[in-house]
Design an enzyme around this catalytic site. Structure first.
Site, PDB file in Angstrom:
ATOM      1  N   PHE A  58       0.815  -1.225   0.000  1.00 30.52           N
ATOM      2  CA  PHE A  58       0.000   0.000   0.000  1.00 30.52           C
ATOM      3  C   PHE A  58       0.844   1.269   0.000  1.00 30.52           C
ATOM      4  O   PHE A  58       0.309   2.357   0.079  1.00 30.52           O
ATOM      5  CB  PHE A  58      -0.926   0.018   1.226  1.00 30.52           C
ATOM      6  CG  PHE A  58      -1.761  -1.225   1.361  1.00 30.52           C
ATOM      7  CD1 PHE A  58      -2.500  -1.687   0.281  1.00 30.52           C
ATOM      8  CD2 PHE A  58      -1.784  -1.931   2.540  1.00 30.52           C
ATOM      9  CE1 PHE A  58      -3.261  -2.834   0.392  1.00 30.52           C
ATOM     10  CE2 PHE A  58      -2.544  -3.077   2.668  1.00 30.52           C
ATOM     11  CZ  PHE A  58      -3.288  -3.547   1.585  1.00 30.52           C
ATOM     12  N   HIS A  69      27.603  16.492   3.627  1.00 26.79           N
ATOM     13  CA  HIS A  69      27.902  17.731   2.889  1.00 26.79           C
ATOM     14  C   HIS A  69      27.505  17.535   1.433  1.00 26.79           C
ATOM     15  O   HIS A  69      28.327  17.221   0.582  1.00 26.79           O
ATOM     16  CB  HIS A  69      29.375  18.098   3.053  1.00 26.79           C
ATOM     17  CG  HIS A  69      29.743  18.307   4.490  1.00 26.79           C
ATOM     18  ND1 HIS A  69      29.845  19.564   5.060  1.00 26.79           N
ATOM     19  CD2 HIS A  69      29.967  17.425   5.496  1.00 26.79           C
ATOM     20  CE1 HIS A  69      30.138  19.432   6.345  1.00 26.79           C
ATOM     21  NE2 HIS A  69      30.225  18.145   6.631  1.00 26.79           N
ATOM     22  N   HIS A  73      23.561  22.721   1.710  1.00 25.82           N
ATOM     23  CA  HIS A  73      23.773  22.174   3.057  1.00 25.82           C
ATOM     24  C   HIS A  73      24.477  23.187   3.935  1.00 25.82           C
ATOM     25  O   HIS A  73      25.004  24.192   3.459  1.00 25.82           O
ATOM     26  CB  HIS A  73      24.580  20.873   2.997  1.00 25.82           C
ATOM     27  CG  HIS A  73      26.031  21.063   2.679  1.00 25.82           C
ATOM     28  ND1 HIS A  73      26.512  21.144   1.392  1.00 25.82           N
ATOM     29  CD2 HIS A  73      27.117  21.192   3.478  1.00 25.82           C
ATOM     30  CE1 HIS A  73      27.823  21.314   1.417  1.00 25.82           C
ATOM     31  NE2 HIS A  73      28.223  21.361   2.665  1.00 25.82           N
ATOM     32  N   ASP A  75      27.381  23.888   6.996  1.00 27.11           N
ATOM     33  CA  ASP A  75      28.568  23.426   7.708  1.00 27.11           C
ATOM     34  C   ASP A  75      28.441  23.858   9.168  1.00 27.11           C
ATOM     35  O   ASP A  75      28.261  25.048   9.455  1.00 27.11           O
ATOM     36  CB  ASP A  75      29.836  24.080   7.140  1.00 27.11           C
ATOM     37  CG  ASP A  75      30.246  23.511   5.787  1.00 27.11           C
ATOM     38  OD1 ASP A  75      29.655  22.509   5.339  1.00 27.11           O
ATOM     39  OD2 ASP A  75      31.177  24.078   5.183  1.00 27.11           O
ATOM     40  N   HIS A  79      32.695  20.687  11.937  1.00 30.46           N
ATOM     41  CA  HIS A  79      33.204  20.233  10.629  1.00 30.46           C
ATOM     42  C   HIS A  79      34.705  20.522  10.509  1.00 30.46           C
ATOM     43  O   HIS A  79      35.418  19.799   9.835  1.00 30.46           O
ATOM     44  CB  HIS A  79      32.429  20.944   9.517  1.00 30.46           C
ATOM     45  CG  HIS A  79      32.862  20.610   8.128  1.00 30.46           C
ATOM     46  ND1 HIS A  79      33.168  19.328   7.720  1.00 30.46           N
ATOM     47  CD2 HIS A  79      33.037  21.402   7.033  1.00 30.46           C
ATOM     48  CE1 HIS A  79      33.506  19.343   6.430  1.00 30.46           C
ATOM     49  NE2 HIS A  79      33.449  20.584   6.002  1.00 30.46           N
ATOM     50  N   HIS A 207      36.394  28.124   5.995  1.00 30.40           N
ATOM     51  CA  HIS A 207      36.099  27.044   6.933  1.00 30.40           C
ATOM     52  C   HIS A 207      36.828  27.300   8.260  1.00 30.40           C
ATOM     53  O   HIS A 207      36.243  27.205   9.339  1.00 30.40           O
ATOM     54  CB  HIS A 207      36.541  25.686   6.370  1.00 30.40           C
ATOM     55  CG  HIS A 207      35.646  25.125   5.308  1.00 30.40           C
ATOM     56  ND1 HIS A 207      35.767  25.458   3.984  1.00 30.40           N
ATOM     57  CD2 HIS A 207      34.624  24.241   5.381  1.00 30.40           C
ATOM     58  CE1 HIS A 207      34.848  24.800   3.289  1.00 30.40           C
ATOM     59  NE2 HIS A 207      34.147  24.050   4.099  1.00 30.40           N
TER      60      HIS A 207
HETATM   61 MN    MN Z   1      30.211  21.383   3.800  1.00 29.67          MN
END
Ligand code: MN
Length: 255
Positions: A58, A69, A73, A75, A79, A207
């Site tokens: 069903f 990642h 998305h 971070d 990370h 980063h």
């Molecule tokens: Mn990333």
């Protein structure tokens, strides 16, 4: 009328629009490709478990297989090694995930050179012309890179010298992370750093500095050309993966 009621009536009447800044997530979604000797995450894929048939007469449902990642998305601080004692993606305060969007257009510079690095002087000149960044804002950098969409080769733009996509100088990343009272940075490319940011000092400076200062990054944004410079409300909704270093996110903007 409360302020929120005013927003709701504006949504109902269509004077405020919801823009989807999210890239569709599929097997064709481009992912970052790290050079040897580093290990890469898997690409996104979807696996059928049942489709209104014997294993599930069903219903239809799938397993998904993905790295954290992938596509549009976020971070989270953990990370990066500079943020290793910071928050995982489930711990990010929701107050930081909703805030003013500021759209900075560097598409002309990027059209001239795909390796363009945004500088501190660029940001100071921008603020002198347009105004200061509001507290808790998200700086969304338009480079025109969303035009490459699901064309992985064009999106990653890699040759023998590495990947050629725009980003930020190390000084600019440090300035954003340490001098600005913002929630984070959004970009149209596969990562918050330039394609060749391994060659900068420190390597991958956005980063390094951003995640090391409890600020967040979002990638692979689309439709920034639909937003005003100031005045849009950004909503970033990542999956709250416990211990996660990042997560796919639906990113919406009201304007
Ligand atoms: Mn990333």
């Amino acid at each position: 009328m409360t302020q929120l009621a005013h927003v709701l009536s504006s949504l109902a009447s269509g004077t405020v629009t919801v823009h989807d800044l999210t890239a569709p997530l599929s097997v064709n979604t481009p992912t970052l490709v790290l050079p040897e000797p580093f290990s890469n995450l898997i690409d996104f894929s979807i696996e059928e478990v049942s489709a209104y048939d014997e294993p599930g007469p069903f219903w239809k449902h799938h397993n998904i297989h993905t790295g954290e990642h992938i596509g549009t998305h976020i971070d989270a601080p953990i990370h990066w090694i500079s943020g290793r004692d910071g928050k995982d993606v489930s711990q990010i305060d929701p107050q930081r995930l909703v805030g003013p969007a500021v759209v900075l257009d560097f598409s002309a510079e990027t059209a001239e050179s795909p390796d363009y690095l945004i500088t501190v002087d660029d940001l100071k000149a921008w603020q002198a012309q347009h105004g200061e960044f509001p507290p808790n804002s998200w700086l969304l950098f338009r480079t025109g890179w969303d035009q490459y969409g699901e064309d992985s080769a064009a999106f990653l733009n890699t040759d023998e010298q590495g990947s050629h996509t725009p980003g930020f100088t190390a000084e600019c990343a440090q300035y954003i992370a340490q001098e600005l009272v913002i929630s984070g940075v959004g970009v149209e490319t596969v990562g918050i750093d330039a394609g060749n940011a391994a060659l900068l000092d420190p390597p991958f400076p956005m980063h390094n500095f951003l995640l090391g200062h409890d600020k967040y990054g979002i990638t692979s944004l689309k439709n920034l050309d639909k937003l005003p410079v100031f005045g849009a409300l950004l909503v970033v909704a990542p999956l709250p993966i416990v211990g996660g270093t990042g997560a796919p996110a639906r990113v919406l903007a009201l304007s």
